[in-house]
Design a protein around this motif. Structure first.
Motif, PDB file in Angstrom:
ATOM      1  N   TYR A 277       3.446  -0.870   9.031  1.00 18.92           N
ATOM      2  CA  TYR A 277       4.613  -0.899   9.917  1.00 18.92           C
ATOM      3  C   TYR A 277       5.543   0.281   9.683  1.00 18.92           C
ATOM      4  O   TYR A 277       6.193   0.758  10.615  1.00 18.92           O
ATOM      5  N   TYR A 278       5.637   0.746   8.445  1.00 13.20           N
ATOM      6  CA  TYR A 278       6.665   1.737   8.103  1.00 13.20           C
ATOM      7  C   TYR A 278       6.072   3.118   7.858  1.00 13.20           C
ATOM      8  O   TYR A 278       6.716   3.972   7.259  1.00 13.20           O
ATOM      9  N   SER A 279       4.854   3.322   8.322  1.00 12.70           N
ATOM     10  CA  SER A 279       4.212   4.629   8.188  1.00 12.70           C
ATOM     11  C   SER A 279       4.542   5.502   9.384  1.00 12.70           C
ATOM     12  O   SER A 279       4.982   5.022  10.429  1.00 12.70           O
TER      13      SER A 279
ATOM     14  N   ALA B  60       0.952   0.900  13.676  1.00 12.26           N
ATOM     15  CA  ALA B  60       0.733  -0.521  13.418  1.00 12.26           C
ATOM     16  C   ALA B  60       1.651  -1.390  14.253  1.00 12.26           C
ATOM     17  O   ALA B  60       1.227  -2.424  14.790  1.00 12.26           O
ATOM     18  N   ILE B  61       2.905  -0.980  14.398  1.00 12.06           N
ATOM     19  CA  ILE B  61       3.856  -1.783  15.183  1.00 12.06           C
ATOM     20  C   ILE B  61       3.513  -1.695  16.670  1.00 12.06           C
ATOM     21  O   ILE B  61       3.675  -2.667  17.423  1.00 12.06           O
ATOM     22  N   GLN B  62       3.020  -0.545  17.119  1.00 11.87           N
ATOM     23  CA  GLN B  62       2.601  -0.424  18.518  1.00 11.87           C
ATOM     24  C   GLN B  62       1.398  -1.323  18.800  1.00 11.87           C
ATOM     25  O   GLN B  62       1.325  -1.970  19.845  1.00 11.87           O
ATOM     26  N   LEU B  63       0.476  -1.366  17.843  1.00 11.22           N
ATOM     27  CA  LEU B  63      -0.702  -2.210  18.016  1.00 11.22           C
ATOM     28  C   LEU B  63      -0.298  -3.688  18.075  1.00 11.22           C
ATOM     29  O   LEU B  63      -0.792  -4.446  18.914  1.00 11.22           O
ATOM     30  N   ASP B  64       0.632  -4.082  17.205  1.00 11.33           N
ATOM     31  CA  ASP B  64       1.105  -5.461  17.238  1.00 11.33           C
ATOM     32  C   ASP B  64       1.906  -5.757  18.506  1.00 11.33           C
ATOM     33  O   ASP B  64       1.942  -6.893  18.977  1.00 11.33           O
ATOM     34  N   GLY B  65       2.527  -4.728  19.066  1.00 11.19           N
ATOM     35  CA  GLY B  65       3.209  -4.908  20.340  1.00 11.19           C
ATOM     36  C   GLY B  65       2.228  -5.269  21.449  1.00 11.19           C
ATOM     37  O   GLY B  65       2.513  -6.139  22.286  1.00 11.19           O
TER      38      GLY B  65
ATOM     39  N   THR C  87      -4.209   4.490   8.002  1.00  8.13           N
ATOM     40  CA  THR C  87      -5.133   3.469   7.504  1.00  8.13           C
ATOM     41  C   THR C  87      -4.358   2.523   6.594  1.00  8.13           C
ATOM     42  O   THR C  87      -3.778   2.939   5.596  1.00  8.13           O
ATOM     43  N   SER C  88      -4.268   1.275   6.950  1.00 14.01           N
ATOM     44  CA  SER C  88      -3.517   0.299   6.164  1.00 14.01           C
ATOM     45  C   SER C  88      -4.459  -0.731   5.577  1.00 14.01           C
ATOM     46  O   SER C  88      -5.522  -0.974   6.107  1.00 14.01           O
ATOM     47  N   PRO C  89      -4.022  -1.371   4.487  1.00 12.06           N
ATOM     48  CA  PRO C  89      -4.843  -2.450   3.911  1.00 12.06           C
ATOM     49  C   PRO C  89      -4.871  -3.659   4.848  1.00 12.06           C
ATOM     50  O   PRO C  89      -4.039  -3.768   5.749  1.00 12.06           O
TER      51      PRO C  89
ATOM     52  N   GLY D  65       6.765   7.020   2.003  1.00 13.12           N
ATOM     53  CA  GLY D  65       8.165   7.409   2.009  1.00 13.12           C
ATOM     54  C   GLY D  65       9.087   6.279   2.418  1.00 13.12           C
ATOM     55  O   GLY D  65       8.885   5.126   2.076  1.00 13.12           O
ATOM     56  N   TYR D  66      10.085   6.638   3.212  1.00  8.98           N
ATOM     57  CA  TYR D  66      11.129   5.696   3.601  1.00  8.98           C
ATOM     58  C   TYR D  66      11.243   5.601   5.114  1.00  8.98           C
ATOM     59  O   TYR D  66      11.135   6.586   5.832  1.00  8.98           O
ATOM     60  N   CYS D  67      11.445   4.388   5.583  1.00 11.99           N
ATOM     61  CA  CYS D  67      11.706   4.137   6.997  1.00 11.99           C
ATOM     62  C   CYS D  67      12.966   3.294   7.078  1.00 11.99           C
ATOM     63  O   CYS D  67      13.163   2.372   6.275  1.00 11.99           O
ATOM     64  N   GLN D  68      13.817   3.572   8.052  1.00 11.45           N
ATOM     65  CA  GLN D  68      15.106   2.888   8.141  1.00 11.45           C
ATOM     66  C   GLN D  68      14.961   1.375   8.230  1.00 11.45           C
ATOM     67  O   GLN D  68      15.789   0.630   7.700  1.00 11.45           O
ATOM     68  N   ALA D  69      13.915   0.898   8.866  1.00  9.99           N
ATOM     69  CA  ALA D  69      13.744  -0.544   9.044  1.00  9.99           C
ATOM     70  C   ALA D  69      13.447  -1.263   7.731  1.00  9.99           C
ATOM     71  O   ALA D  69      13.524  -2.494   7.680  1.00  9.99           O
ATOM     72  N   GLN D  70      13.111  -0.516   6.676  1.00  9.96           N
ATOM     73  CA  GLN D  70      12.916  -1.145   5.375  1.00  9.96           C
ATOM     74  C   GLN D  70      14.238  -1.573   4.752  1.00  9.96           C
ATOM     75  O   GLN D  70      14.275  -2.503   3.937  1.00  9.96           O
ATOM     76  N   ALA D  71      15.318  -0.906   5.132  1.00 10.57           N
ATOM     77  CA  ALA D  71      16.618  -1.173   4.508  1.00 10.57           C
ATOM     78  C   ALA D  71      17.109  -2.596   4.755  1.00 10.57           C
ATOM     79  O   ALA D  71      17.533  -3.266   3.805  1.00 10.57           O
TER      80      ALA D  71
END
Length: 494
Positions: free
Chosen positions: A230-232, A237-242, A382-384, A194-200
């Motif tokens: 990141y946008y799921s 994913a962003i928490q893990l990278d944090g 699950t991400s690539p 779908g869509y996440c605001q940070a993609q804009a």
């Protein structure tokens, strides 16, 4: 409980809250219609900019407007030389990536010429190959209506993306229309995400440099190859990278690490917008472009390095942390980064020098993934696998020469070639008239039964110019009235 951080527009968690509490749905990163932002007045958001001056990047105001005091303009002659080098690389992309990647990376570190930045970005991220391999895909998605749920959220977000940039300042303008098309197409391309605001803002930065179709494939590559997951939903994913960022900070700046740990500052509180938006809403624009040049070439390690540099500069000494007595004060410091640390020359130098590699990131990624599973179980998203830069992306999906071929987009008459053609035409016309005159005279003499005094000359072989006028046309560079310049001499979006 989550809250909207002032001046960012991104929802962050209250201290101690992670996981689903950060963002249960994609909409929770978007502001509601009534909420205010730090972007300015309603008149500014509606396109009423008055007599404001537009800078060289297209900004009419705001924090990212170009500052003459921080200018680091490249001499015109140097810029022309760099453009010639980049044109050569783009025309032989597969060879440069295979045999001279280090040189290509060095040129990305120096900065891509503005006139070729859009084309270079598309090649670096692999969007050019994807576009050629899926011809007609964007047009098909663009023609569809889209999921009403995502369409409604996207439409509400359009005016919030770079409202001080001339391309997006007008509601319903061509910039906002193209942004809507790109974001809607992505929700149809990846309906499970779908869509996440940070993609804009990511899509908006791309649209500033390339057409909508190219921006779509650039967004696809960033979401799937550079920042997968990141946008799921759930922002796992962003928490893990944090957590990876926080672990790397311990090595880069122990003082900053201890301070953030002491005040229980979860990385998700301060690095969400940095990473998800590629620093496009944080840094001055000149710095944003340089960071993206390096990011699309070398991968996510550049984003990690920028975050580490900012944390080290703002919290890396005892004197600096003394002014931050609590969590609130620390957050205020990290939301108002000192401009000298974000200045293009300083930031790029520090990023290049910081000793953090892909291997360091992947090693820490495995360690944090084990800790995550021990504490929270398996990841729901699950991400690539993440690709570390242009070379890894190209190696994973080797392109053909046809995929990399530059397609002309503008047909114009070349002044230089037109001048040469006119000279050739004049020469041909002189030869033609001379030949016709000789034939006319010979015909008249035969008709009158007289021997021309110039018959001897007439029997002589004609000069090569007279006998073979077709040779003049053989090397003529223009075979037709129009000449394409886009692939060899200039870029479409200059």
């Amino acid at each position: 409980m989550a809250r909207i951080e002032p001046g960012t527009g991104l929802e962050t968690a209250e201290p101690g809250v992670t996981g689903e509490g950060v963002r249960g749905t994609r909409e929770s990163l978007a502001l509601t219609e009534g909420e205010s932002t730090s972007f300015g007045s309603d008149s500014e958001l509606n396109g009423d900019t008055g007599d404001r001056h537009t800078d060289k990047y297209g900004f009419i105001g705001g924090a990212q407007q170009y500052s003459e005091q921080l200018a680091e303009d490249i001499p015109a002659e140097v810029l022309r030389q760099r453009e010639a080098k980049w044109l050569d690389m783009l025309n032989n992309w597969d060879k440069w990536m295979a045999k001279r990647h280090k040189k290509l990376k060095l040129r990305c570190l120096k900065g891509i010429p503005p006139s070729l930045r859009g084309r270079a970005w598309l090649y670096l991220c692999g969007g050019k190959v994807k576009k050629e391999q899926h011809k007609g895909r964007f047009e098909d998605l663009d023609s569809q209506a889209g999921d009403p749920k995502w369409v409604d959220v996207i439409e509400r977000d359009l005016h919030r993306q770079f409202p001080f940039h001339e391309m997006f300042v007008a509601r319903g303008g061509h910039g906002q229309q193209d942004l809507f098309r790109v974001l809607k197409a992505y929700t149809l391309h990846r309906p499970e995400e779908g869509y996440c605001q940070a993609q804009a803002p990511i899509a908006a930065v791309l649209l500033m440099h390339m057409p909508a179709e190219d921006a779509f494939w650039g967004l696809v590559q960033i979401c799937e190859k550079y920042l997968p997951g990141y946008y799921s939903a759930g922002l796992e994913a962003i928490q893990l990278d944090g957590e990876i960022l926080f672990a790397l900070l311990k090595r880069v700046s122990p003082v900053a690490h201890r301070h953030l740990k002491r005040h229980k500052m979860e990385p998700i509180l301060y690095m969400t917008e940095w990473f998800m938006c590629g620093f496009s809403r944080t840094l001055p624009w000149a710095s944003v472009l340089r960071v993206w040049d390096m990011f699309l070439c070398e991968g996510v390690k550049i984003i990690f390095r920028v975050g580490l540099v900012l944390l080290k500069c703002m919290l890396g000494s005892q004197d600096k942390v003394k002014t931050c007595q609590g969590q609130y004060e620390t957050m205020e410091v990290l939301k108002a980064i000192d401009s000298r640390y974000m200045q293009e020359g300083f930031l790029v130098h520090e990023v290049i020098e910081l000793p953090v590699s892909e291997r360091d990131i992947e090693k820490e990624h495995l360690a944090q993934l084990r800790r995550w599973k021990e504490a929270r179980g398996e990841l729901h998203c699950t991400s690539p696998p993440r690709m570390h830069g242009a070379k890894a992306i190209m190696a994973a999906d080797p392109p053909s020469r046809q995929d990399l071929r530059q397609n002309p987009t503008i047909l114009v008459q070349s002044p230089m070639e037109t001048k040469k053609m006119r000279g050739k035409i004049r020469e041909e016309d002189m030869v033609r008239r001379k030949t016709e005159e000789e034939k006319r005279r010979k015909t008249e003499e035969e008709k009158n039964g007289k021997k021309s005094s110039s018959s001897t000359d007439a029997d002589k072989p004609e000069s090569p110019e007279a006998s073979e006028p077709s040779l003049l046309l053989k090397d003529t560079p223009l075979k037709q009235s129009n000449q394409s310049l886009s692939s060899a001499e200039q870029d479409t979006y200059l």
